[in-house]
Design an enzyme around this catalytic site. Structure first.
Site, PDB file in Angstrom:
ATOM      1  N   GLU A 129       0.853  -1.189   0.000  1.00  0.00           N
ATOM      2  CA  GLU A 129       0.000   0.000   0.000  1.00  0.00           C
ATOM      3  C   GLU A 129       0.897   1.251   0.000  1.00  0.00           C
ATOM      4  OE1 GLU A 129      -4.109   1.370   2.164  1.00  0.00           O
ATOM      5  OE2 GLU A 129      -2.473   0.713   3.460  1.00  0.00           O
ATOM      6  N   GLY A 269       2.003   0.828  11.597  1.00  0.00           N
ATOM      7  CA  GLY A 269       1.608  -0.025  12.704  1.00  0.00           C
ATOM      8  C   GLY A 269       1.227  -1.408  12.238  1.00  0.00           C
ATOM      9  N   ALA A 270       0.542  -1.474  11.083  1.00  0.00           N
ATOM     10  CA  ALA A 270       0.100  -2.758  10.541  1.00  0.00           C
ATOM     11  C   ALA A 270      -0.421  -2.524   9.137  1.00  0.00           C
ATOM     12  CB  ALA A 270      -0.983  -3.377  11.426  1.00  0.00           C
ATOM     13  N   MET A 271      -0.678  -3.620   8.422  1.00  0.00           N
ATOM     14  CA  MET A 271      -1.217  -3.545   7.060  1.00  0.00           C
ATOM     15  C   MET A 271      -2.203  -4.672   6.849  1.00  0.00           C
ATOM     16  SD  MET A 271      -1.496  -2.214   4.139  1.00  0.00           S
ATOM     17  CE  MET A 271      -2.447  -2.871   2.751  1.00  0.00           C
ATOM     18  N   GLU A 272      -3.367  -4.316   6.258  1.00  0.00           N
ATOM     19  CA  GLU A 272      -4.515  -5.209   6.174  1.00  0.00           C
ATOM     20  C   GLU A 272      -4.480  -6.177   5.009  1.00  0.00           C
ATOM     21  OE1 GLU A 272      -5.887  -1.296   4.082  1.00  0.00           O
ATOM     22  OE2 GLU A 272      -4.587  -1.874   5.759  1.00  0.00           O
ATOM     23  N   ASN A 273      -3.330  -6.749   4.661  1.00  0.00           N
ATOM     24  CA  ASN A 273      -3.299  -7.751   3.604  1.00  0.00           C
ATOM     25  C   ASN A 273      -4.349  -8.824   3.886  1.00  0.00           C
ATOM     26  OD1 ASN A 273      -0.781  -6.502   2.705  1.00  0.00           O
ATOM     27  ND2 ASN A 273       0.141  -7.572   4.429  1.00  0.00           N
ATOM     28  N   GLU A 304      -7.192  -3.755  11.823  1.00  0.00           N
ATOM     29  CA  GLU A 304      -6.838  -4.525  10.627  1.00  0.00           C
ATOM     30  C   GLU A 304      -7.887  -5.586  10.317  1.00  0.00           C
ATOM     31  OE1 GLU A 304      -4.520  -3.174   8.959  1.00  0.00           O
ATOM     32  OE2 GLU A 304      -4.004  -1.878  10.649  1.00  0.00           O
ATOM     33  N   HIS A 307     -10.737  -4.202   8.461  1.00  0.00           N
ATOM     34  CA  HIS A 307     -10.402  -4.008   7.047  1.00  0.00           C
ATOM     35  C   HIS A 307     -10.746  -5.224   6.180  1.00  0.00           C
ATOM     36  CE1 HIS A 307      -8.560  -0.144   6.586  1.00  0.00           C
ATOM     37  NE2 HIS A 307      -7.601  -0.348   7.472  1.00  0.00           N
ATOM     38  N   GLU A 326      -9.970   3.609   6.135  1.00  0.00           N
ATOM     39  CA  GLU A 326      -9.308   3.872   7.409  1.00  0.00           C
ATOM     40  C   GLU A 326     -10.254   4.402   8.485  1.00  0.00           C
ATOM     41  OE1 GLU A 326      -6.676   2.520   7.703  1.00  0.00           O
ATOM     42  OE2 GLU A 326      -5.899   2.355   5.678  1.00  0.00           O
TER      43      GLU A 326
END
Length: 852
Positions: A129, A269-273, A304, A307, A326
């Site tokens: 992203e 902080g994190a990623m919503e894969n 996450e 998401h 978001e």
């Protein structure tokens, strides 16, 4: 960076022209240890609405080995410019195959490679992203060109390899200690939420019974962090989240399994894969942390997870509607925390942290509507901000109050069913909400989503001889540059000091519209000790306290029995300080005098951090030393009085360290670090040792030998980052020059080390040393922006801006740069934000000076 960009108009045209059906990706990661690149192959099938047309596919790679369109090999030198492959003479149905050597990254973008100094092993993960999937494989890299995805990964056989979907059998041995993992085909989704994580990760598994069957859960971290992983609590929050979201949305989790991977040197902080969420590995706590940080971690986990529905199942069409991802994820995370986990005061934390962030962002010259106008991918990167996350979530809370909680839930349920695996815009969401609530939201949307700025609310009243209200109204004000007056659903609370504390006597809920709204329900009511506008924090607005209410807070804020009411009052006082209405020294006195009665440790941490910022930036410089001494003395007293082993004891130790300046305080820090002074119940563990040592280094009371000795004790990646920060923090021209050169003159630093050095470099007590870097900053910022990747450039531009040089010269120098250099829009925005911080601090300092 400008050569690797995508404009909205280009994306719209490409989406009009083609429809991506399926993408198969093969990555060969088997020789990761020695190579700078990896072999990447991708095959895409897609339709074209205008046969004969021309478009492009995204690929950023050092070498394009092969490109074949519909069986015809194309000349790489003719069609590839380093970031795009031109595709001409498209047919109604097309198959494209691309083979390239793509680069391993050290910037937290694309396919990032990290070598653990503990075991010498390589750990990989992807971060795509908003626009970095094409650093790992050729693809149509925009959110509304969804595809099914099938990944095949070749890697060392002793590794774990994770992607969005479960493994479809295997791994299958290849040869020489190498194996191949084939993953099941995914549902349709955008390129930016695809993922590959690979390496000898430690892993723990569990299962959860979801609505449509069993969900396999996985937790992953580097092997050297395995002893610190706490799977019981992580799985508990995860399961609570699944139960809540599947019930609330009335839609089962859509991606089969759910892995959560804590990865090194992560930029966010994190990623919503989808099905493979990556987290900053700092959330694997190596040392004692307060419960407040566990609460923040839980919020991130739930954000996450939300998401998976908001963003992954249903995705915004273009980054104009980034907030659809978001804001909703932030709101739903806090809602689920408050209703389904062991953190029932989540809305207090939201008021304390997220809304404070939003109010700050919304008063910057770069503020923008929640539904933003995003022209290209460079612009969207700087919109991952307090508007998109925190203001958007705050406004959603107001929307729920406006349309009704059940109506909101019904709208979401219909929204997911109608748009599953597709792309949407703001209009689609509003349509669903209007249908469920029966309310026309066109005016609401214009006021709240399509305009910028924050309103200020205050009570206006008169009283008679018996101290009863003869009139009562709520006055609404707007910023001159953002004059919109909004419609608010809010509550007014009346609080009295009584034997049991400062207690709410009466609450009135109403709609506030326009410049002034009368509140006839309060006429004739006895005036309370405290009038709290926006009680229960229903709306998004700054609030002001009348003189008597402010006096009550100064005397008795700790007696407020509700944590959310206290948070609102603390936030009002902080906002008045930032707006130069309350002298910084008065805010510091309010905090130091009232925080000892605060029960929410997260709120305590925030208040003390803000008090330190008030001293460093908002107070008259002549008073700074006095303020720091008072803060350190108070912290030392509270440290000794705190319950041994408690969260508050740890908070007061950290606060004392941050404020320590004089010789006596420095000696206390030395003795605690060495073990000569033992604080009953306080464990001086790895992270606290680094905190104390870095402060001593910044004060000139620890040197290179001390830092190297500590690094020998903690010879880990985290230890190396702490050591880099401590070296940069030292108050010498040599240390500053070395830190500056390592960041500015070389692009070789990993992202996490760069961030650590920048953090150490900027020390509030070293303004004289840092003055020399104002000109060097403006000389470097243009080349940095042009030559570095977007994340790395952003961190340098923001982190090294001369924010501690609070004077008119910094403002003038920024203005000169903007006028003479005409920087790109995204860089211009960041510089204007830095300038705004300096001008705000100048105003606050003037107000504080007048209080002497």
């Amino acid at each position: 960076m400008s050569g690797n960009n995508l404009h909205r108009d280009e994306a719209r045209e490409r989406a009009r022209l083609i429809d991506v059906r399926a993408t198969a990706v093969e990555l060969d990661l088997s020789s990761v240890a020695g190579d700078a690149t990896f072999r990447s192959s991708s095959e895409m099938s897609f339709g074209c609405t205008e046969p004969g047309a021309t478009t492009f596919v995204n690929l950023t790679a050092p070498h394009l080995a092969e490109v074949v369109l519909n069986g015809v090999a194309l000349d790489a030198a003719e069609v590839f410019d380093g970031n795009r492959i031109r595709l001409s003479q498209l047919e109604a149905d097309n198959v494209l195959r691309v083979v390239a050597d793509c680069a391993y990254m050290r910037t937290g973008e694309g396919l990032h490679r990290f070598v653990d100094p503990v075991d010498g092993e390589s750990y990989l993960y992807t971060q795509f992203e908003t626009f970095d999937a094409h650093r790992a494989f050729a693809c149509f890299d925009q959110p509304d060109l969804k595809s099914t995805w099938r990944f095949t990964i070749t890697a060392p056989a002793h590794w774990q390899v994770v992607s969005n979907m479960a493994v479809d059998g295997g791994p299958d041995p290849v040869a020489g200690g190498v194996a191949r993992w084939r993953f099941r085909e995914s549902p349709r989704m955008s390129a930016y939420i695809t993922a590959v994580v690979a390496g000898p990760y430690h892993h723990v598994h569990d299962t959860h019974q979801g609505r449509d069957g069993e969900i396999l859960l996985g937790l992953y971290c580097r092997a050297s962090l395995a002893e610190h992983l706490d799977p019981a609590e992580l799985f508990q929050v995860t399961k609570q989240g699944f139960d809540f979201f599947e019930r609330f949305f009335d839609y089962p989790y859509p991606f089969g399994k759910y892995d959560q991977l804590f990865v090194p040197e992560f930029n966010a902080g994190a990623m919503e894969n989808a099905g493979a969420v990556t987290f900053l590995e700092d959330y694997v706590f190596r040392a004692r942390e307060t419960r407040a940080l566990y609460e923040r971690r839980a919020e991130t986990i739930l954000h996450e997870m939300a998401h998976m529905w908001f963003g992954d199942l249903v995705t915004m069409r273009w980054w104009d509607d980034l907030w659809l991802n978001e804001s909703f994820a932030s709101y739903m995370a806090v809602l689920s925390q408050a209703e389904a986990t062991g953190f029932p005061s989540a809305w207090t934390t939201f008021c304390n942290i997220e809304k404070t962030w939003a109010y700050r962002q919304d008063q910057l010259p770069s503020t923008h509507p929640i539904a933003a106008d995003v022209d290209d991918n460079e612009a969207v990167k700087v919109n991952f901000d307090g508007i998109t996350y925190a203001k958007g979530a705050s406004v959603l809370k107001q929307l729920v109050a406006w349309v009704g909680a059940e109506e909101f839930r019904a709208a979401m349920r219909g929204y997911f069913r109608q748009h599953e695996y597709a792309n949407t815009s703001l209009e689609d969401l509003l349509s669903a909400l209007e249908e469920s609530s029966g309310r026309d939201l066109s005016s609401w949307s214009k006021e709240w989503l399509k305009t910028a700025g924050v309103n200020t609310l205050r009570a206006r009243f008169d009283t008679d001889a018996d101290d009863r209200f003869t009139s009562f109204g709520v006055v609404q004000e707007a910023q001159p540059e953002h004059p919109t007056l909004r419609s608010h659903r809010l509550a007014i609370g009346l609080y009295d000091r009584a034997g049991q504390g400062l207690v709410r006597r009466q609450r009135v809920e109403l709609d506030v519209v326009g410049a002034e709204t009368e509140v006839p329900q309060l006429v004739g009511v006895r005036r309370p000790d405290l009038v709290l506008v926006n009680d229960d924090d229903l709306t998004y607005a700054k609030i002001r306290l009348d003189e008597q209410s402010l006096a009550t807070l100064k005397a008795a804020i700790g007696q407020l029995t509700g944590s959310l009411a206290r948070a609102l009052c603390w936030a009002a006082a902080w906002d008045m300080t930032r707006d130069a209405e309350l002298p910084a020294r008065d805010y510091v006195a309010l905090v130091l005098g009232g925080v000892s009665t605060e029960t929410e440790v997260g709120l305590v941490q925030t208040l003390l951090r803000q008090a330190k910022l008030a001293i460093d930036s908002f107070a008259d410089p002549a008073w700074r030393a006095t303020g720091l001494r008072r803060m350190a003395d108070t912290a030392h007293d509270r440290l000794r009085a705190a319950e041994p082993g408690s969260d508050l004891q740890l908070v007061w130790m950290r606060t004392f360290s941050a404020a320590a300046t004089d010789g006596e305080h420095i000696e206390v820090l030395r003795r605690v670090l060495s073990g000569d002074t033992v604080v009953d119940g306080l464990t001086v563990d790895t992270e606290l040792r680094w905190s104390l040592l870095t402060r001593l280094a910044a004060l000139g009371a620890a040197g290179d030998d001390d830092i190297e000795a500590e690094l020998a004790r903690d010879n880990t990646a985290a230890g190396a980052r702490h050591a880099a920060a401590a070296r940069a923090a030292q108050p010498s021209a040599e240390a500053k020059d070395s830190a500056w050169r390592s960041v500015i003159e070389s692009a070789d630093l990993p992202n996490a080390v760069q961030a650590a050095i920048i953090g150490g470099f900027q020390q509030p007590g070293q303004r004289d040393l840092l003055e020399a870097y104002v000109e060097r900053y403006f000389a470097a910022v243009g080349p940095v922006w042009a030559e570095r990747t977007l994340d790395m450039a952003h961190n340098i531009v923001v982190g090294l801006y001369p924010s501690l040089a609070i004077n008119d010269e910094t403002v003038r120098r920024t203005d000169d740069y903007l006028a003479n250099e005409q920087p790109p829009a995204a860089l211009r925005r960041l510089l204007l934000e830095g300038r705004a911080g300096v001008t705000r601090a100048l105003g606050a300092q003037e107000r504080d000076r007048a209080a002497t």
